[in-house]
Design a protein around this motif. Structure first.
Motif, short mmCIF file in Angstrom:
data_model
loop_
_atom_site.label_atom_id
_atom_site.label_comp_id
_atom_site.label_asym_id
_atom_site.label_seq_id
_atom_site.Cartn_x
_atom_site.Cartn_y
_atom_site.Cartn_z
N ALA A 240 0.87 -1.17 0.00
CA ALA A 240 0.00 0.00 0.00
C ALA A 240 0.91 1.22 0.00
O ALA A 240 1.70 1.41 0.92
N ARG A 241 0.85 2.03 -1.04
CA ARG A 241 1.86 3.05 -1.26
C ARG A 241 1.79 4.22 -0.29
O ARG A 241 2.81 4.70 0.20
N HIS A 242 0.57 4.75 -0.08
CA HIS A 242 0.41 6.03 0.61
C HIS A 242 -0.46 5.88 1.85
O HIS A 242 -1.18 4.90 2.00
N ARG A 243 -0.43 6.90 2.69
CA ARG A 243 -1.36 6.90 3.83
C ARG A 243 -2.80 6.83 3.37
O ARG A 243 -3.64 6.20 4.00
N ILE A 244 -3.09 7.47 2.26
CA ILE A 244 -4.45 7.48 1.73
C ILE A 244 -4.90 6.09 1.28
O ILE A 244 -6.09 5.83 1.11
N ASP A 245 -3.96 5.17 1.13
CA ASP A 245 -4.26 3.84 0.63
C ASP A 245 -4.45 2.79 1.72
O ASP A 245 -4.57 1.60 1.41
N GLY A 246 -4.47 3.21 2.98
CA GLY A 246 -4.71 2.27 4.06
C GLY A 246 -5.76 2.80 5.02
O GLY A 246 -5.75 3.98 5.38
N HIS A 247 -6.69 1.96 5.42
CA HIS A 247 -7.74 2.37 6.35
C HIS A 247 -7.91 1.30 7.42
O HIS A 247 -8.02 0.12 7.11
N PRO A 248 -7.93 1.69 8.69
CA PRO A 248 -7.87 3.07 9.18
C PRO A 248 -6.46 3.67 9.16
O PRO A 248 -6.31 4.88 9.27
N ASN A 249 -5.43 2.84 9.01
CA ASN A 249 -4.06 3.35 8.99
C ASN A 249 -3.23 2.58 7.97
O ASN A 249 -3.53 1.43 7.64
N LEU A 250 -2.17 3.23 7.51
CA LEU A 250 -1.20 2.54 6.66
C LEU A 250 -0.37 1.62 7.54
O LEU A 250 0.04 1.99 8.64
N ARG A 251 -0.08 0.43 7.03
CA ARG A 251 0.66 -0.55 7.83
C ARG A 251 2.12 -0.13 8.01
O ARG A 251 2.85 0.07 7.04
N ARG A 283 2.01 14.61 0.77
CA ARG A 283 2.26 14.14 2.12
C ARG A 283 2.08 12.63 2.22
O ARG A 283 2.68 11.97 3.06
N SER A 284 1.22 12.09 1.35
CA SER A 284 0.92 10.67 1.47
C SER A 284 1.90 9.79 0.72
O SER A 284 1.73 8.59 0.66
N GLN A 285 2.93 10.37 0.13
CA GLN A 285 3.98 9.56 -0.45
C GLN A 285 4.71 8.82 0.68
O GLN A 285 4.52 9.10 1.85
N GLY A 320 -9.65 4.76 -1.93
CA GLY A 320 -10.19 3.57 -2.56
C GLY A 320 -9.33 2.38 -2.19
O GLY A 320 -8.11 2.51 -2.07
N TYR A 321 -9.94 1.23 -2.01
CA TYR A 321 -9.23 0.07 -1.48
C TYR A 321 -9.57 -1.18 -2.28
O TYR A 321 -10.66 -1.30 -2.85
N THR A 322 -8.64 -2.11 -2.30
CA THR A 322 -8.85 -3.35 -3.05
C THR A 322 -8.84 -4.59 -2.16
O THR A 322 -9.34 -5.64 -2.57
N TYR A 323 -8.26 -4.50 -0.97
CA TYR A 323 -8.23 -5.65 -0.05
C TYR A 323 -9.10 -5.32 1.15
O TYR A 323 -8.94 -4.27 1.80
N TYR A 324 -10.02 -6.22 1.47
CA TYR A 324 -10.93 -6.04 2.59
C TYR A 324 -10.85 -7.28 3.47
O TYR A 324 -11.22 -8.38 3.04
N SER A 325 -10.36 -7.12 4.68
CA SER A 325 -10.17 -8.25 5.58
C SER A 325 -11.49 -8.97 5.83
O SER A 325 -12.51 -8.34 6.13
N ARG A 326 -11.47 -10.29 5.70
CA ARG A 326 -12.66 -11.08 5.99
C ARG A 326 -12.96 -11.15 7.48
O ARG A 326 -14.06 -11.51 7.89
N CYS A 334 -9.06 -2.03 5.46
CA CYS A 334 -8.82 -2.27 4.03
C CYS A 334 -7.59 -1.51 3.55
O CYS A 334 -7.13 -0.56 4.19
N ASP A 335 -7.06 -1.96 2.42
CA ASP A 335 -5.85 -1.37 1.85
C ASP A 335 -5.95 -1.42 0.32
O ASP A 335 -6.61 -2.29 -0.25
N ARG A 336 -5.24 -0.52 -0.32
CA ARG A 336 -5.12 -0.56 -1.78
C ARG A 336 -3.78 -1.19 -2.11
O ARG A 336 -2.76 -0.52 -2.25
N VAL A 337 -3.78 -2.50 -2.24
CA VAL A 337 -2.54 -3.23 -2.52
C VAL A 337 -2.53 -3.80 -3.94
O VAL A 337 -1.50 -4.29 -4.39
#
Length: 394
Positions: A240-251, A283-285, A320-326, A334-337
Protein backbone atom coordinates in the motif's frame (compact mmCIF):
# COMPACT_ATOMS: atom_id res chain seq x y z
CA UNK A 1 -8.46 -26.80 -25.33
CA UNK A 2 -11.60 -28.64 -24.31
CA UNK A 3 -14.97 -27.30 -25.35
CA UNK A 4 -17.52 -26.38 -22.74
CA UNK A 5 -20.46 -28.71 -22.15
CA UNK A 6 -23.83 -27.03 -22.52
CA UNK A 7 -26.53 -27.55 -19.90
CA UNK A 8 -29.53 -29.71 -20.85
CA UNK A 9 -32.16 -27.88 -22.93
CA UNK A 10 -34.59 -27.52 -20.03
CA UNK A 11 -32.06 -25.44 -18.12
CA UNK A 12 -30.88 -23.24 -20.96
CA UNK A 13 -31.64 -19.56 -20.59
CA UNK A 14 -31.37 -17.05 -23.41
CA UNK A 15 -29.55 -13.84 -22.61
CA UNK A 16 -28.62 -10.80 -24.65
CA UNK A 17 -25.14 -10.87 -26.07
CA UNK A 18 -23.06 -7.72 -25.49
CA UNK A 19 -21.04 -6.61 -28.46
CA UNK A 20 -17.32 -5.93 -28.31
CA UNK A 21 -15.28 -3.38 -30.24
CA UNK A 22 -13.80 -4.77 -33.48
CA UNK A 23 -10.08 -5.24 -33.14
CA UNK A 24 -9.22 -4.13 -36.64
CA UNK A 25 -9.69 -0.62 -35.24
CA UNK A 26 -8.68 -1.19 -31.60
CA UNK A 27 -9.40 1.92 -29.58
CA UNK A 28 -10.13 1.41 -25.89
CA UNK A 29 -7.86 -1.32 -24.50
CA UNK A 30 -9.20 -2.60 -21.17
CA UNK A 31 -7.53 -4.67 -18.52
CA UNK A 32 -9.19 -6.05 -15.38
CA UNK A 33 -7.39 -7.70 -12.49
CA UNK A 34 -8.66 -9.64 -9.49
CA UNK A 35 -7.05 -11.62 -6.70
CA UNK A 36 -9.71 -14.32 -6.47
CA UNK A 37 -8.25 -16.16 -3.44
CA UNK A 38 -8.99 -19.51 -5.04
CA UNK A 39 -10.38 -20.24 -8.51
CA UNK A 40 -12.85 -22.98 -7.64
CA UNK A 41 -15.97 -20.86 -6.90
CA UNK A 42 -15.52 -19.04 -10.21
CA UNK A 43 -15.68 -22.25 -12.21
CA UNK A 44 -19.30 -22.80 -11.22
CA UNK A 45 -21.96 -21.84 -13.73
CA UNK A 46 -24.96 -21.24 -11.51
CA UNK A 47 -24.18 -19.55 -8.19
CA UNK A 48 -26.46 -16.65 -7.35
CA UNK A 49 -24.98 -15.67 -3.97
CA UNK A 50 -22.61 -13.11 -5.49
CA UNK A 51 -22.56 -10.58 -8.34
CA UNK A 52 -26.21 -9.64 -8.18
CA UNK A 53 -25.36 -6.08 -9.21
CA UNK A 54 -22.38 -4.41 -10.82
CA UNK A 55 -20.92 -1.03 -9.96
CA UNK A 56 -20.19 -0.55 -13.68
CA UNK A 57 -23.42 -2.03 -14.97
CA UNK A 58 -26.32 -0.99 -12.69
CA UNK A 59 -28.94 -2.97 -14.60
CA UNK A 60 -29.91 -5.82 -12.25
CA UNK A 61 -29.73 -9.37 -13.51
CA UNK A 62 -31.96 -11.79 -11.70
CA UNK A 63 -29.62 -14.74 -12.16
CA UNK A 64 -26.13 -13.31 -12.23
CA UNK A 65 -23.48 -16.00 -11.84
CA UNK A 66 -20.28 -16.11 -9.83
CA UNK A 67 -18.50 -17.25 -12.95
CA UNK A 68 -15.68 -15.90 -15.04
CA UNK A 69 -17.79 -15.90 -18.19
CA UNK A 70 -20.44 -13.82 -16.48
CA UNK A 71 -17.81 -11.35 -15.25
CA UNK A 72 -16.49 -10.91 -18.79
CA UNK A 73 -20.01 -10.42 -20.15
CA UNK A 74 -20.96 -7.99 -17.40
CA UNK A 75 -17.96 -5.81 -18.15
CA UNK A 76 -18.41 -5.81 -21.91
CA UNK A 77 -15.80 -8.36 -22.92
CA UNK A 78 -12.50 -6.70 -21.95
CA UNK A 79 -9.31 -7.61 -23.77
CA UNK A 80 -7.60 -8.91 -20.61
CA UNK A 81 -8.65 -10.34 -17.25
CA UNK A 82 -5.81 -11.19 -14.87
CA UNK A 83 -6.36 -13.45 -11.87
CA UNK A 84 -4.03 -13.92 -8.91
CA UNK A 85 -3.89 -16.48 -6.13
CA UNK A 86 -5.79 -19.03 -8.19
CA UNK A 87 -4.64 -21.87 -5.89
CA UNK A 88 -4.50 -24.67 -8.43
CA UNK A 89 -2.30 -27.69 -7.81
CA UNK A 90 0.02 -27.78 -10.84
CA UNK A 91 -0.81 -31.48 -11.34
CA UNK A 92 -4.58 -30.90 -11.25
CA UNK A 93 -5.29 -31.15 -14.98
CA UNK A 94 -9.04 -31.44 -14.41
CA UNK A 95 -9.25 -28.01 -12.74
CA UNK A 96 -6.99 -26.44 -15.38
CA UNK A 97 -9.30 -27.78 -18.11
CA UNK A 98 -12.38 -26.59 -16.22
CA UNK A 99 -10.80 -23.13 -16.04
CA UNK A 100 -10.22 -23.16 -19.80
CA UNK A 101 -13.85 -24.13 -20.43
CA UNK A 102 -15.20 -21.52 -18.00
CA UNK A 103 -14.33 -18.60 -20.30
CA UNK A 104 -15.46 -20.18 -23.59
CA UNK A 105 -18.78 -19.23 -25.25
CA UNK A 106 -21.77 -21.35 -24.32
CA UNK A 107 -25.28 -21.80 -25.64
CA UNK A 108 -26.44 -18.61 -23.89
CA UNK A 109 -23.92 -16.30 -25.55
CA UNK A 110 -23.10 -17.92 -28.87
CA UNK A 111 -21.47 -15.30 -31.06
CA UNK A 112 -19.95 -13.39 -28.15
CA UNK A 113 -16.15 -13.14 -27.90
CA UNK A 114 -14.09 -16.23 -27.19
CA UNK A 115 -11.18 -16.23 -24.72
CA UNK A 116 -7.96 -18.18 -24.28
CA UNK A 117 -6.24 -18.87 -20.96
CA UNK A 118 -2.69 -19.13 -19.66
CA UNK A 119 -1.53 -20.16 -16.20
CA UNK A 120 1.65 -19.94 -14.17
CA UNK A 121 1.50 -22.38 -11.26
CA UNK A 122 4.14 -23.05 -8.59
CA UNK A 123 6.89 -25.58 -9.19
CA UNK A 124 8.95 -24.62 -6.11
CA UNK A 125 8.89 -27.76 -3.96
CA UNK A 126 10.40 -25.98 -0.94
CA UNK A 127 8.48 -22.67 -0.81
CA UNK A 128 5.10 -23.63 -2.30
CA UNK A 129 4.06 -26.84 -0.58
CA UNK A 130 1.17 -25.77 1.64
CA UNK A 131 -2.50 -26.77 1.31
CA UNK A 132 -1.76 -29.69 -0.98
CA UNK A 133 0.31 -27.41 -3.24
CA UNK A 134 -2.81 -25.31 -3.87
CA UNK A 135 -1.04 -22.00 -3.22
CA UNK A 136 -0.23 -18.86 -5.18
CA UNK A 137 -0.58 -19.10 -8.97
CA UNK A 138 -1.66 -16.55 -11.58
CA UNK A 139 -3.84 -16.90 -14.67
CA UNK A 140 -4.27 -14.60 -17.67
CA UNK A 141 -7.47 -14.58 -19.69
CA UNK A 142 -7.07 -13.00 -23.13
CA UNK A 143 -9.81 -12.22 -25.61
CA UNK A 144 -9.08 -14.52 -28.53
CA UNK A 145 -9.32 -11.94 -31.30
CA UNK A 146 -6.92 -9.68 -29.40
CA UNK A 147 -4.61 -12.64 -28.78
CA UNK A 148 -4.62 -13.73 -32.42
CA UNK A 149 -4.02 -10.25 -33.80
CA UNK A 150 -1.68 -8.65 -31.28
CA UNK A 151 -0.07 -11.15 -28.90
CA UNK A 152 3.40 -12.30 -29.87
CA UNK A 153 3.95 -14.60 -26.90
CA UNK A 154 2.96 -15.29 -23.30
CA UNK A 155 5.79 -16.40 -21.04
CA UNK A 156 6.97 -17.02 -17.48
CA UNK A 157 10.02 -15.38 -15.91
CA UNK A 158 13.00 -17.60 -15.17
CA UNK A 159 13.68 -16.14 -11.72
CA UNK A 160 10.44 -17.18 -10.06
CA UNK A 161 9.17 -20.70 -9.39
CA UNK A 162 6.28 -19.79 -7.06
CA UNK A 163 3.76 -19.12 -9.83
CA UNK A 164 3.68 -15.35 -9.46
CA UNK A 165 4.35 -13.90 -12.93
CA UNK A 166 3.00 -14.13 -16.47
CA UNK A 167 4.18 -11.74 -19.18
CA UNK A 168 2.27 -10.94 -22.37
CA UNK A 169 4.41 -9.45 -25.13
CA UNK A 170 2.47 -7.84 -27.97
CA UNK A 171 3.19 -6.96 -31.55
CA UNK A 172 2.92 -3.25 -32.39
CA UNK A 173 -0.56 -1.85 -31.74
CA UNK A 174 -1.62 0.74 -34.33
CA UNK A 175 1.98 0.53 -35.58
CA UNK A 176 3.38 2.54 -32.67
CA UNK A 177 3.21 0.52 -29.45
CA UNK A 178 4.64 -2.76 -28.24
CA UNK A 179 3.43 -3.70 -24.77
CA UNK A 180 4.86 -6.01 -22.12
CA UNK A 181 1.99 -6.69 -19.73
CA UNK A 182 2.79 -8.37 -16.42
CA UNK A 183 0.26 -10.33 -14.38
CA UNK A 184 1.74 -10.21 -10.88
CA UNK A 185 1.03 -11.76 -7.51
CA UNK A 186 3.81 -10.18 -5.48
CA UNK A 187 5.45 -11.77 -2.45
CA UNK A 188 3.91 -10.88 0.89
CA UNK A 189 6.74 -9.89 3.22
CA UNK A 190 6.84 -11.85 6.50
CA UNK A 191 9.46 -13.17 8.93
CA UNK A 192 8.84 -16.72 7.75
CA UNK A 193 11.89 -18.42 6.22
CA UNK A 194 12.58 -18.40 2.50
CA UNK A 195 14.41 -21.45 1.18
CA UNK A 196 16.66 -21.81 -1.81
CA UNK A 197 14.32 -23.40 -4.42
CA UNK A 198 17.08 -25.72 -5.62
CA UNK A 199 18.57 -26.94 -2.31
CA UNK A 200 15.92 -26.20 0.30
CA UNK A 201 18.46 -24.38 2.46
CA UNK A 202 17.07 -21.39 4.41
CA UNK A 203 18.60 -18.29 2.85
CA UNK A 204 16.57 -15.48 4.41
CA UNK A 205 13.03 -14.42 5.19
CA UNK A 206 10.00 -13.75 3.02
CA UNK A 207 10.82 -10.05 3.53
CA UNK A 208 14.23 -10.67 1.95
CA UNK A 209 12.62 -12.51 -0.93
CA UNK A 210 10.13 -9.68 -1.47
CA UNK A 211 12.97 -7.16 -1.82
CA UNK A 212 14.83 -9.49 -4.18
CA UNK A 213 11.74 -9.86 -6.36
CA UNK A 214 11.41 -6.05 -6.51
CA UNK A 215 14.96 -5.95 -7.89
CA UNK A 216 14.40 -8.77 -10.36
CA UNK A 217 11.14 -7.29 -11.65
CA UNK A 218 12.76 -3.87 -12.05
CA UNK A 219 15.60 -5.44 -14.04
CA UNK A 220 13.14 -7.40 -16.22
CA UNK A 221 11.26 -4.19 -17.03
CA UNK A 222 14.46 -2.34 -17.93
CA UNK A 223 15.47 -5.09 -20.36
CA UNK A 224 12.07 -4.91 -22.04
CA UNK A 225 12.19 -1.12 -22.27
CA UNK A 226 15.56 -1.37 -24.02
CA UNK A 227 13.86 -3.61 -26.58
CA UNK A 228 11.20 -0.95 -27.22
CA UNK A 229 8.39 -2.23 -25.00
CA UNK A 230 6.09 -0.06 -22.88
CA UNK A 231 5.39 -1.72 -19.54
CA UNK A 232 2.10 -2.50 -17.78
CA UNK A 233 2.19 -4.22 -14.38
CA UNK A 234 -1.17 -5.36 -13.03
CA UNK A 235 -2.14 -7.42 -10.03
CA UNK A 236 -1.71 -7.83 -6.30
CA UNK A 237 1.53 -6.01 -5.50
CA UNK A 238 1.21 -6.50 -1.73
CA UNK A 239 2.22 -2.88 -1.08
CA UNK A 240 0.00 0.00 0.00
CA UNK A 241 1.86 3.05 -1.26
CA UNK A 242 0.41 6.03 0.61
CA UNK A 243 -1.36 6.90 3.83
CA UNK A 244 -4.45 7.48 1.73
CA UNK A 245 -4.26 3.84 0.63
CA UNK A 246 -4.71 2.27 4.06
CA UNK A 247 -7.74 2.37 6.35
CA UNK A 248 -7.87 3.07 9.18
CA UNK A 249 -4.06 3.35 8.99
CA UNK A 250 -1.20 2.54 6.66
CA UNK A 251 0.66 -0.55 7.83
CA UNK A 252 3.92 0.41 9.55
CA UNK A 253 4.50 -2.49 11.94
CA UNK A 254 6.65 -4.46 11.83
CA UNK A 255 9.08 -1.77 10.69
CA UNK A 256 10.26 -3.89 7.75
CA UNK A 257 7.02 -2.99 5.95
CA UNK A 258 8.22 0.62 5.80
CA UNK A 259 11.49 -0.52 4.24
CA UNK A 260 9.65 -2.72 1.74
CA UNK A 261 7.44 0.21 0.78
CA UNK A 262 10.40 2.56 0.37
CA UNK A 263 12.21 0.02 -1.80
CA UNK A 264 9.17 -0.46 -4.04
CA UNK A 265 8.69 3.29 -4.31
CA UNK A 266 12.32 3.94 -5.23
CA UNK A 267 12.49 1.22 -7.87
CA UNK A 268 9.19 1.77 -9.67
CA UNK A 269 8.27 5.42 -9.05
CA UNK A 270 11.13 7.34 -7.42
CA UNK A 271 10.89 9.54 -4.32
CA UNK A 272 9.91 12.61 -6.32
CA UNK A 273 6.94 11.09 -8.08
CA UNK A 274 4.14 13.45 -6.96
CA UNK A 275 1.92 13.44 -10.04
CA UNK A 276 0.07 16.53 -8.84
CA UNK A 277 0.80 19.56 -6.69
CA UNK A 278 -1.86 18.56 -4.18
CA UNK A 279 -0.39 18.70 -0.68
CA UNK A 280 -2.34 15.73 0.64
CA UNK A 281 -1.07 13.53 -2.18
CA UNK A 282 2.48 14.76 -1.62
CA UNK A 283 2.26 14.14 2.12
CA UNK A 284 0.92 10.67 1.47
CA UNK A 285 3.98 9.56 -0.45
CA UNK A 286 6.38 7.18 1.32
CA UNK A 287 7.56 8.87 4.48
CA UNK A 288 11.30 9.33 4.15
CA UNK A 289 11.59 9.82 7.90
CA UNK A 290 10.26 6.28 8.30
CA UNK A 291 13.36 4.94 6.56
CA UNK A 292 16.60 4.85 8.50
CA UNK A 293 18.82 5.60 5.49
CA UNK A 294 16.79 6.66 2.45
CA UNK A 295 19.86 7.63 0.42
CA UNK A 296 21.07 4.03 0.71
CA UNK A 297 17.72 2.81 -0.66
CA UNK A 298 18.02 5.13 -3.66
CA UNK A 299 21.66 4.19 -4.26
CA UNK A 300 20.96 0.46 -4.02
CA UNK A 301 17.90 0.50 -6.29
CA UNK A 302 19.44 2.68 -8.97
CA UNK A 303 17.41 4.98 -11.19
CA UNK A 304 13.66 4.58 -10.92
CA UNK A 305 11.50 3.21 -13.72
CA UNK A 306 9.34 6.30 -13.25
CA UNK A 307 6.06 4.45 -13.70
CA UNK A 308 2.54 5.82 -13.29
CA UNK A 309 0.01 4.46 -10.79
CA UNK A 310 -3.11 4.64 -12.98
CA UNK A 311 -5.66 4.97 -10.18
CA UNK A 312 -3.73 7.52 -8.15
CA UNK A 313 -2.82 9.56 -11.24
CA UNK A 314 -6.46 9.93 -12.27
CA UNK A 315 -7.88 10.12 -8.72
CA UNK A 316 -5.30 12.00 -6.60
CA UNK A 317 -7.68 12.71 -3.69
CA UNK A 318 -9.92 9.65 -3.75
CA UNK A 319 -9.73 7.00 -1.08
CA UNK A 320 -10.19 3.57 -2.56
CA UNK A 321 -9.23 0.07 -1.48
CA UNK A 322 -8.85 -3.35 -3.05
CA UNK A 323 -8.23 -5.65 -0.05
CA UNK A 324 -10.93 -6.04 2.59
CA UNK A 325 -10.17 -8.25 5.58
CA UNK A 326 -12.66 -11.08 5.99
CA UNK A 327 -12.15 -10.85 9.75
CA UNK A 328 -13.80 -7.40 9.86
CA UNK A 329 -17.03 -5.93 8.47
CA UNK A 330 -16.67 -4.78 4.86
CA UNK A 331 -14.90 -1.40 4.75
CA UNK A 332 -13.70 -1.43 8.37
CA UNK A 333 -10.13 -2.54 7.60
CA UNK A 334 -8.82 -2.27 4.03
CA UNK A 335 -5.85 -1.37 1.85
CA UNK A 336 -5.12 -0.56 -1.78
CA UNK A 337 -2.54 -3.23 -2.52
CA UNK A 338 -3.73 -4.19 -6.01
CA UNK A 339 -2.65 -1.79 -8.76
CA UNK A 340 -2.23 -1.28 -12.45
CA UNK A 341 0.93 0.72 -13.10
CA UNK A 342 2.26 1.74 -16.52
CA UNK A 343 5.31 3.24 -18.19
CA UNK A 344 5.21 7.04 -18.10
CA UNK A 345 5.14 7.07 -21.91
CA UNK A 346 1.68 5.46 -21.72
CA UNK A 347 0.27 8.28 -19.61
CA UNK A 348 -1.18 10.19 -22.61
CA UNK A 349 -3.22 7.09 -23.52
CA UNK A 350 -4.68 6.59 -20.05
CA UNK A 351 -8.43 7.06 -20.12
CA UNK A 352 -9.83 5.62 -16.89
CA UNK A 353 -8.94 3.51 -13.88
CA UNK A 354 -10.83 2.35 -10.84
CA UNK A 355 -11.95 -0.52 -8.69
CA UNK A 356 -15.22 -2.39 -8.25
CA UNK A 357 -15.26 -1.98 -4.50
CA UNK A 358 -18.52 -3.65 -3.52
CA UNK A 359 -19.19 -6.87 -1.61
CA UNK A 360 -21.03 -8.17 -4.69
CA UNK A 361 -18.08 -7.70 -7.04
CA UNK A 362 -15.69 -9.05 -4.41
CA UNK A 363 -17.67 -12.28 -4.35
CA UNK A 364 -15.97 -15.09 -2.44
CA UNK A 365 -12.56 -13.34 -2.45
CA UNK A 366 -11.05 -10.90 0.07
CA UNK A 367 -10.03 -8.57 -2.78
CA UNK A 368 -12.13 -6.61 -5.26
CA UNK A 369 -11.46 -6.31 -9.01
CA UNK A 370 -9.74 -3.26 -10.45
CA UNK A 371 -9.45 -1.98 -14.02
CA UNK A 372 -7.74 0.50 -16.33
CA UNK A 373 -8.49 1.63 -19.86
CA UNK A 374 -6.03 2.95 -22.44
CA UNK A 375 -7.30 4.91 -25.44
CA UNK A 376 -5.44 3.87 -28.59
CA UNK A 377 -7.96 5.61 -30.84
CA UNK A 378 -6.37 9.06 -30.76
CA UNK A 379 -4.01 10.16 -33.48
CA UNK A 380 -0.29 9.97 -32.75
CA UNK A 381 0.00 13.74 -33.23
CA UNK A 382 -2.73 14.42 -30.67
CA UNK A 383 -1.12 12.11 -28.15
CA UNK A 384 2.33 13.63 -28.58
CA UNK A 385 0.88 17.12 -28.08
CA UNK A 386 -1.00 16.02 -24.96
CA UNK A 387 2.12 14.33 -23.57
CA UNK A 388 4.19 17.50 -24.15
CA UNK A 389 1.58 19.63 -22.39
CA UNK A 390 1.52 17.18 -19.48
CA UNK A 391 5.29 17.43 -19.08
CA UNK A 392 5.17 21.22 -19.08
CA UNK A 393 2.62 21.29 -16.23
CA UNK A 394 4.46 18.80 -13.99
Amino acid sequence: MSRTVSPPPSKRRKTSVSSAAPLEDLQLFRIYSHNVNGIQPYLQRSITSFFQYSAHNPEPRAHAHASLRDFLRRHHWPELLFLQEVKINPDDIATIRAFERSVRPNIDDAGAPDYVTFTCLPSDKFNARGFGRKVYGVASIIRKDFHDQYVERVRHVDWDLEGRFLVIETKPIRNILRLAIFNVYAVNGTDNPYKDPMTGEVCGTRHDRKLKVHSLLQSECRKLERRGFRIIIAGDLNIARHRIDGHPNLRTFPYQHCLNRADFEARFFGHSIAEHSDTETTRSQVDIKDVSNPSAVIEETGSSLGMVDTFRYLHPHQKGYTYYSRARPFGESCDRVDMIIVSSSLKPYLRDAGMLATPAERGPSDHVPLYAGLDFGRSLEWLMRKHSQSNIHQ
